[in-house]
Write an enzyme that holds these catalytic residues in place. Structure first.
Site, PDB file in Angstrom:
ATOM      1  CG  ASP A  32      -1.987  -0.987   1.253  1.00  0.00           C
ATOM      2  OD1 ASP A  32      -2.177  -1.825   0.121  1.00  0.00           O
ATOM      3  OD2 ASP A  32      -2.670  -1.306   2.226  1.00  0.00           O
ATOM      4  CD  GLU A  34       6.592  -1.331  -3.052  1.00  0.00           C
ATOM      5  OE1 GLU A  34       7.606  -1.537  -3.607  1.00  0.00           O
ATOM      6  OE2 GLU A  34       5.778  -2.258  -2.559  1.00  0.00           O
ATOM      7  CE1 TYR A  35      -2.674   1.942  -7.014  1.00  0.00           C
ATOM      8  CE2 TYR A  35      -3.220   3.258  -5.194  1.00  0.00           C
ATOM      9  CZ  TYR A  35      -3.495   2.452  -6.419  1.00  0.00           C
ATOM     10  OH  TYR A  35      -4.674   3.322  -7.069  1.00  0.00           O
ATOM     11  CG  LEU A  81     -32.035 -13.365 -17.866  1.00  0.00           C
ATOM     12  CD1 LEU A  81     -30.979 -13.885 -16.890  1.00  0.00           C
ATOM     13  CD2 LEU A  81     -31.510 -13.728 -19.250  1.00  0.00           C
ATOM     14  CD  GLU A 122     -22.796 -16.427 -16.867  1.00  0.00           C
ATOM     15  OE1 GLU A 122     -24.055 -15.779 -16.724  1.00  0.00           O
ATOM     16  OE2 GLU A 122     -21.820 -15.963 -17.453  1.00  0.00           O
ATOM     17  CE  LYS A 124     -31.934 -13.268 -12.049  1.00  0.00           C
ATOM     18  NZ  LYS A 124     -32.118 -12.093 -10.966  1.00  0.00           N
ATOM     19  CG  ASP A 126     -30.487  -9.752  -4.902  1.00  0.00           C
ATOM     20  OD1 ASP A 126     -30.922  -8.883  -5.741  1.00  0.00           O
ATOM     21  OD2 ASP A 126     -31.293  -9.819  -3.928  1.00  0.00           O
ATOM     22  CD  GLU A 180     -26.748  -7.171 -10.743  1.00  0.00           C
ATOM     23  OE1 GLU A 180     -26.973  -7.112 -12.288  1.00  0.00           O
ATOM     24  OE2 GLU A 180     -27.932  -7.369 -10.097  1.00  0.00           O
ATOM     25  CE1 TYR A 228     -23.992  -9.845 -14.574  1.00  0.00           C
ATOM     26  CE2 TYR A 228     -24.759 -10.057 -16.854  1.00  0.00           C
ATOM     27  CZ  TYR A 228     -25.065  -9.797 -15.605  1.00  0.00           C
ATOM     28  OH  TYR A 228     -26.039  -8.738 -15.330  1.00  0.00           O
ATOM     29  CE  LYS A 292     -26.153 -15.579 -19.447  1.00  0.00           C
ATOM     30  NZ  LYS A 292     -24.756 -14.524 -19.312  1.00  0.00           N
ATOM     31  CE  LYS A 316     -36.216 -14.433  -9.039  1.00  0.00           C
ATOM     32  NZ  LYS A 316     -35.647 -13.015  -8.647  1.00  0.00           N
ATOM     33  CB  CYS A 409     -31.588  -8.497  35.828  1.00  0.00           C
ATOM     34  SG  CYS A 409     -31.443 -10.157  35.270  1.00  0.00           S
ATOM     35  CB  CYS A 412     -31.474 -11.606  39.458  1.00  0.00           C
ATOM     36  SG  CYS A 412     -30.272 -10.376  38.789  1.00  0.00           S
ATOM     37  CB  CYS A 425     -27.547  -8.680  34.893  1.00  0.00           C
ATOM     38  SG  CYS A 425     -27.968  -9.115  36.573  1.00  0.00           S
ATOM     39  CB  CYS A 431     -28.227 -13.429  37.682  1.00  0.00           C
ATOM     40  SG  CYS A 431     -29.095 -12.958  36.272  1.00  0.00           S
TER      41      CYS A 431
END
Ligand SMILES: [Zn+2]
Length: 670
Positions: A32, A34-35, A81, A122, A124, A126, A180, A228, A292, A316, A409, A412, A425, A431
């Site tokens: 990180d 160096e980046y 689809l 593949e 799906k 969400d 997605e 995809y 597919k 689904k 509580c 108790c 408590c 208790c």
């Protein structure tokens, strides 16, 4: 100026390449630090010369607030689809495909016949569907699906997704790629830990962020995206799904490693059933899978209805989230004294199970989720893997009755203490649910492993022998036990012997048995390995503890507070006087000459002949590093039964997979 531009181009190429390795391949190639140094140099040049090149990684941070969304007309339509809810409708789809292929071949005797259909499965995802436009290699637009023909331009928002390439190697023509935008569940969880307003759901979190007019807000969500499909391509064509996916990968798009090819629809069905079982292991939401036809000529021949392609179908899964009515809230006392609200909801089906109880985590959670006035109203609930479902938030605007917070509580009657988001408590010794829980945990298998001891035993001893503390167990006599219900001579002796044996349990198990709040098995193991003396751990300071791996401020504070409690100190002293050793395990030098020495190994699925913990321990003594996730650096994946996404990823990356348990054990014994 030319030299400056040249250096900027050079920096951008480097930074984009490092980004690609970090975010798309999950395989960083520089630190990180160096980046950041290169990134800072680029920012300085851009500021000094007031020039920002379009594919500069500095354009990812968000920029200015936007006035609105510009409409984008997709170059090729984004189809929805057709859906199959069960295996029968998947089978019916397959019949239609096969018939259409046969008809086509009959009508076109002079063409090369279409091949027998083969399929790709593949995930799906969400999230929010994205359509990216690249012109001559440059990302020039990103749009939502919209109505399939026209979407909303969200380029500034999409640029904040680090894994999306700003420039691609294919630089001779225009293409549109579909994917997605998603939020990883682990990212959502981390976000919610500090968010003023927690997000209810990863899908809404991703979709909401991408349609936020403030791209800086989008950037904060740390979204990701999987691609995809190439929807439009001018200057390149594909013969099969495999070729298209290869094109996506070659052009540095993040393609999910789960991608399975089949020639038999029954294998597809078996795969879908397996996937439905394994989906909870994924770090992102899916709501099904897409099947597919792989051959592109067949796709063209099958064509489209007015809504769907005929060559693909979405399968689904049952929902993992639903809504129901919140009926009441009960406050339960845990073994650490923490008071947890448990919600009773109107019974509802969720992923094949009837749900009646849900967790609300704590008092603070109820307030943060805006549920204080939600009794009797509709709420979102989500199934989670191993705990009872969680209430995510209100499902509508209706104001319900107030959820009362207790002052004392429920068990108790002791006045409760508020610590952060939680109620406690503090009556440790009298208790009942707290004491019984603490002693049961103390005796459990991963703790002191007192054979035959159960919560029933703890209840009996609490009620009839005034056992109030784990230390009391070591003062029990044969006469104490023999008078109890269901205790014969044999059972009493067996329990006494098990209690005696537990005195030899090593330090890590003893620490775990104490039940220090916020401190799990891995942490107590690490503490034992590091300090090797109980007294050293008991007197460690918070400053000292936070220096150790995986210990944050909260855990450090929990440990210090725990050992400062006079009740706990007295209990530990008594146990030691009564013969509990709590000594660190003898160190076994890790071997350097085994097949696993110096190798990174991932365990997944269920082994038959040992637990994963046991296997991990064996591997470590053989000099292996046992890791939780599969990457290119993984040397072996040991896959037991029902192995899921890790196995898929391992195969995809070409990592050596050992599925034969006998072979694995033979390797351990070498
Ligand atoms: Zn209490």
């Amino acid at each position: 100026m030319e030299a400056v531009l040249h250096r900027m181009e050079e920096l951008i190429t480097l930074l984009n390449q490092y980004n690609y390795h970090y975010y798309t391949l999950d395989n960083p190639i520089i630190s990180d630090q160096e980046y950041n140094a290169l990134y800072d140099e680029l920012t300085a040049l851009e500021t000094e010369h007031s020039v920002v090149l379009p594919h500069s990684p500095t354009t990812r941070v968000g920029g200015e607030l936007l006035a609105g969304f510009e409409p984008h007309r997709h170059l090729a339509r984004l189809w929805s689809l057709d859906k199959a809810q069960n295996i029968e409708s998947l089978e019916a789809w397959n019949q239609r495909v096969r018939k259409a292929v046969a008809d086509y071949n009959a009508k076109h005797p002079d063409e090369e016949p279409l091949p027998d259909p083969t399929y790709v499965v593949e995930l799906k995802f969400d999230g929010l569907t994205l359509n990216l436009t690249y012109r001559d290699g440059e990302l020039v637009q990103a749009a939502t699906r919209g109505n399939g023909t026209v979407g909303e331009g969200i380029l500034a928002q999409v640029k904040t997704i680090r894994s999306i390439p700003l420039r691609i190697p294919f630089d001779n023509g225009t293409i549109e790629v579909q994917g997605e935008g998603i939020m990883h569940l682990s990212v959502l969880e981390a976000y919610n830990q500090t968010a003023a307003e927690p997000l209810k759901n990863a899908r809404n979190a991703a979709a909401g962020a991408l349609r936020n007019l403030n791209p800086r807000a989008t950037a904060e969500r740390k979204l990701s995206a999987f691609f995809y499909h190439v929807g439009y391509a001018d200057g390149v064509s594909f013969g099969s799904h495999q070729e298209m996916v290869q094109f996506l990968r070659n052009n540095q798009f993040k393609v999910n490693p789960y991608l399975v090819y089949f020639s038999d629809i029954h294998e597809v069905q078996a795969e879908l059933e397996q996937l439905a079982l394994n989906r909870a292991e994924l770090d992102f939401l899916i709501d099904g899978a897409v099947v597919k036809v792989t051959d592109v000529r067949t796709r063209d021949a099958l064509g489209y209805t007015d809504k769907f392609p005929r060559w693909a179908i979405a399968y689904k899964f049952e929902a993992e989230e639903t809504t129901t009515i919140l009926e009441s809230v009960n406050w339960e006392v845990g073994r650490t004294g923490k008071i947890t609200p448990v919600a009773r909801v109107q019974p509802v089906e969720l992923a094949g199970v009837t749900v009646q109880n849900c967790t609300l985590n704590n008092r603070g959670d109820i307030e943060r989720k805006n549920l204080k006035h939600a009794l009797g109203t509709r709420v979102f609930i989500r199934r989670s893997n191993d705990v009872i479902p969680e209430i995510l938030g209100k499902a509508d605007e209706e104001i319900g009755e107030e959820i009362p917070f207790p002052d004392t509580c429920p068990s108790c009657g002791t006045p409760l203490e508020e610590r952060g988001a939680h109620l406690f408590c503090n009556n440790k010794l009298a208790c009942r649910p707290q004491t019984v829980g603490r002693i049961t945990h103390f005796a459990s298998r991963d703790a002191m492993d007192i054979d035959t001891f159960s919560i029933m035993t703890a209840e009996q001893l609490y009620a009839e022998r005034e056992v109030r503390d784990p230390a009391d167990l070591y003062e029990l006599s044969f006469d104490d036990l023999i008078g109890l219900e269901r205790f014969g001579e044999k059972k009493a002796n067996k329990l006494l012997a098990a209690i005696e044996t537990s005195k030899e349990r090593e330090l890590a198990s003893f620490l775990y048995a104490l039940g220090i709040p916020n401190t799990g098995k891995a942490t107590t193991r690490m503490l034992a390995d590091h300090y090797r003396q109980l007294d050293a751990i008991m007197s460690a300071t918070a400053e000292e503890l936070v220096e150790l791996p995986d210990i944050g401020a909260i855990v450090a504070e929990s440990i210090v507070t725990f050992f400062a409690d006079p009740v706990i100190r007295e209990s530990i002293e008594r146990m030691r006087r009564l013969g509990v050793k709590a000594e660190a395990e003898q160190r076994v030098e890790a071997r350097e000459d085994s097949i696993f020495s110096g190798k990174t190994v991932v365990l997944t699925g269920t082994l038959q002949q040992m637990t994963r913990d046991e296997a991990a321990k064996r591997l470590e003594t053989l000099g292996a590093k046992v890791s939780g996730s599969v990457s290119k650096k993984t040397d072996f994946v040991i896959a037991g039964e029902s192995a899921g996404s890790k196995l898929v990823k391992a195969r995809d990356l070409g990592v050596t997979v050992i599925e034969d348990e006998d072979q694995f054990i033979a390797m351990l014994n070498q």
